[in-house]
Design a protein around this motif. Structure first.
Motif, PDB file in Angstrom:
ATOM      1  N   ASN A  50       0.837  -1.188   0.000  1.00 32.53           N
ATOM      2  CA  ASN A  50       0.000   0.000   0.000  1.00 32.53           C
ATOM      3  C   ASN A  50       0.875   1.242   0.000  1.00 32.53           C
ATOM      4  O   ASN A  50       1.358   1.679   1.019  1.00 32.53           O
ATOM      5  N   LYS A  52       0.106   4.275  -0.303  1.00 33.86           N
ATOM      6  CA  LYS A  52      -0.488   5.432   0.357  1.00 33.86           C
ATOM      7  C   LYS A  52       0.061   5.593   1.775  1.00 33.86           C
ATOM      8  O   LYS A  52       0.317   6.697   2.234  1.00 33.86           O
ATOM      9  N   THR A  53       0.228   4.492   2.485  1.00 34.76           N
ATOM     10  CA  THR A  53       0.670   4.580   3.871  1.00 34.76           C
ATOM     11  C   THR A  53       2.111   4.136   4.077  1.00 34.76           C
ATOM     12  O   THR A  53       2.610   4.174   5.179  1.00 34.76           O
ATOM     13  N   THR A 128       1.704  -2.590  10.000  1.00 37.45           N
ATOM     14  CA  THR A 128       0.281  -2.213  10.037  1.00 37.45           C
ATOM     15  C   THR A 128      -0.633  -3.401   9.755  1.00 37.45           C
ATOM     16  O   THR A 128      -1.727  -3.482  10.317  1.00 37.45           O
ATOM     17  N   SER A 133      -8.390  -3.620  12.018  1.00 39.01           N
ATOM     18  CA  SER A 133      -9.215  -2.448  12.319  1.00 39.01           C
ATOM     19  C   SER A 133     -10.166  -2.775  13.462  1.00 39.01           C
ATOM     20  O   SER A 133     -10.748  -3.860  13.493  1.00 39.01           O
ATOM     21  N   LYS A 151      -5.505   0.752  15.016  1.00 37.05           N
ATOM     22  CA  LYS A 151      -5.438   1.301  13.656  1.00 37.05           C
ATOM     23  C   LYS A 151      -6.647   2.182  13.442  1.00 37.05           C
ATOM     24  O   LYS A 151      -7.769   1.798  13.767  1.00 37.05           O
ATOM     25  N   ASP A 152      -6.423   3.400  12.873  1.00 37.76           N
ATOM     26  CA  ASP A 152      -7.558   4.282  12.631  1.00 37.76           C
ATOM     27  C   ASP A 152      -8.198   3.979  11.275  1.00 37.76           C
ATOM     28  O   ASP A 152      -7.767   3.079  10.562  1.00 37.76           O
ATOM     29  N   VAL A 153      -9.216   4.736  10.919  1.00 38.59           N
ATOM     30  CA  VAL A 153      -9.964   4.449   9.693  1.00 38.59           C
ATOM     31  C   VAL A 153      -9.119   4.599   8.435  1.00 38.59           C
ATOM     32  O   VAL A 153      -9.400   3.991   7.402  1.00 38.59           O
ATOM     33  N   ASP A 154      -8.066   5.407   8.495  1.00 34.36           N
ATOM     34  CA  ASP A 154      -7.176   5.600   7.342  1.00 34.36           C
ATOM     35  C   ASP A 154      -6.119   4.507   7.236  1.00 34.36           C
ATOM     36  O   ASP A 154      -5.287   4.532   6.334  1.00 34.36           O
ATOM     37  N   GLY A 155      -6.116   3.581   8.196  1.00 30.79           N
ATOM     38  CA  GLY A 155      -5.121   2.514   8.170  1.00 30.79           C
ATOM     39  C   GLY A 155      -3.809   2.886   8.837  1.00 30.79           C
ATOM     40  O   GLY A 155      -2.840   2.122   8.777  1.00 30.79           O
ATOM     41  N   MET A 156      -3.757   4.043   9.474  1.00 34.30           N
ATOM     42  CA  MET A 156      -2.542   4.473  10.173  1.00 34.30           C
ATOM     43  C   MET A 156      -2.595   3.974  11.618  1.00 34.30           C
ATOM     44  O   MET A 156      -3.671   3.844  12.204  1.00 34.30           O
ATOM     45  N   ARG A 163      -0.939   9.457  16.936  1.00 41.60           N
ATOM     46  CA  ARG A 163      -1.181   8.936  15.578  1.00 41.60           C
ATOM     47  C   ARG A 163       0.107   8.922  14.766  1.00 41.60           C
ATOM     48  O   ARG A 163       0.944   9.809  14.897  1.00 41.60           O
TER      49      ARG A 163
END
Length: 201
Positions: A50, A52-53, A128, A133, A151-156, A163
Motif C-alpha cells: 500500500n 499510500k501509507t 500495520t 481495524s 489502527k484508525d480508519v485511514d489505516g494508520m 497517531r
C-alpha cells in the motif's frame, strides 16, 4: 546357474532402487534446509503493497533525531520503533533540528533520546497489517512501558493516542513508524515540560 543370475539381477535392481531412494531423500532434505522462512517473507512482501501509507527508506522520512534513535539499536535484531517526527521532537521535547547538535549530541540530548527510545521500541516486528481495524493490541516496550496499538480508519497506527504519520519503514530488521507526538509516561512528560519562565521567553 540360472538361479544365481536371477538372484543377482534382483539384488542389483534392489540396490539401484535403494540408491535412487536415498538420493531423492537427500535432495529433498537439502532443499528443505535451504528454504527461507515463509511466514517472515510473507510479512516482508506485505510491507510495501500500500503506497499510500508506506514510505521509502529515505532518511528524511525519519529525521535526524529519529536516525540517532535507530542507531542505538542492534541492526541484526528485530525491533519496532515508534519514532517522533522532527516536528514532535521540537514541539514536545524542545529539541530543535540543529546539525551541530544532532552530530555531536550532548549528554542531556542523548539521555532524552535514549529515554524516548525505551518508551517507544518493542523487541519484535509490528507492521500495520498485524493490527486489525477495531482491534487494540498491547505490547511492552523495552523499558516495560505498555503500548496500546490500534489502527484508525485511514489505516494508520495509533499508539497510546499518538497517531502515526508514516508507517512500515524498513531498516534491516528494524521497522520504523514515524509518529506525530512522543510516546512517554506521565513522569517523563512532566520532566520535559518547559518551566513558566521558559514559556515567557
Amino acid at each position: 546357474m540360472k538361479m544365481n543370475r536371477g538372484r543377482f539381477l534382483k539384488t542389483s535392481i534392489s540396490f539401484v532402487w535403494l540408491v535412487v531412494l536415498f538420493g531423492c531423500l537427500f535432495v529433498v532434505l537439502i532443499s528443505v534446509l535451504r528454504l527461507p522462512e515463509v511466514s517472515n517473507s510473507r510479512k516482508a512482501i506485505g510491507l510495501y503493497h500500500n503506497t499510500k501509507t508506506r514510505e521509502s527508506l529515505d532518511s528524511s522520512s525519519i529525521g535526524k533525531f529519529g536516525e540517532k534513535m535507530i542507531e542505538m539499536l542492534p541492526e541484526d535484531l528485530a525491533f519496532t520503533v515508534f519514532v517522533p517526527s522532527e516536528r514532535a521532537f521540537e514541539r514536545d521535547l524542545r529539541l530543535r533540528k540543529n546539525e551541530s547538535l544532532v552530530e555531536k549530541m550532548n549528554d542531556d540530548t542523548y539521555a532524552v533520546i535514549s529515554r524516548v527510545l525505551g518508551f517507544s521500541a518493542v523487541p519484535r516486528t509490528i507492521i500495520t497489517d498485524d493490527v486489525s481495524s477495531g482491534e487494540e493490541i498491547l505490547y511492552d516496550s523495552i523499558s516495560g512501558f505498555v503500548l496500546y496499538i490500534s489502527k484508525d480508519v485511514d489505516g494508520m497506527l495509533v499508539v497510546n493516542r499518538v497517531r502515526s504519520e508514516k508507517v512500515d519503514i524498513k531498516r534491516n530488521k528494524i521497522v520504523v513508524h514515524v509518529m506525530d507526538g512522543v510516546i512517554m509516561d506521565a513522569e517523563f512528560e512532566e520532566s520535559v515540560q518547559p518551566d513558566d519562565e521558559d514559556e515567557k521567553k
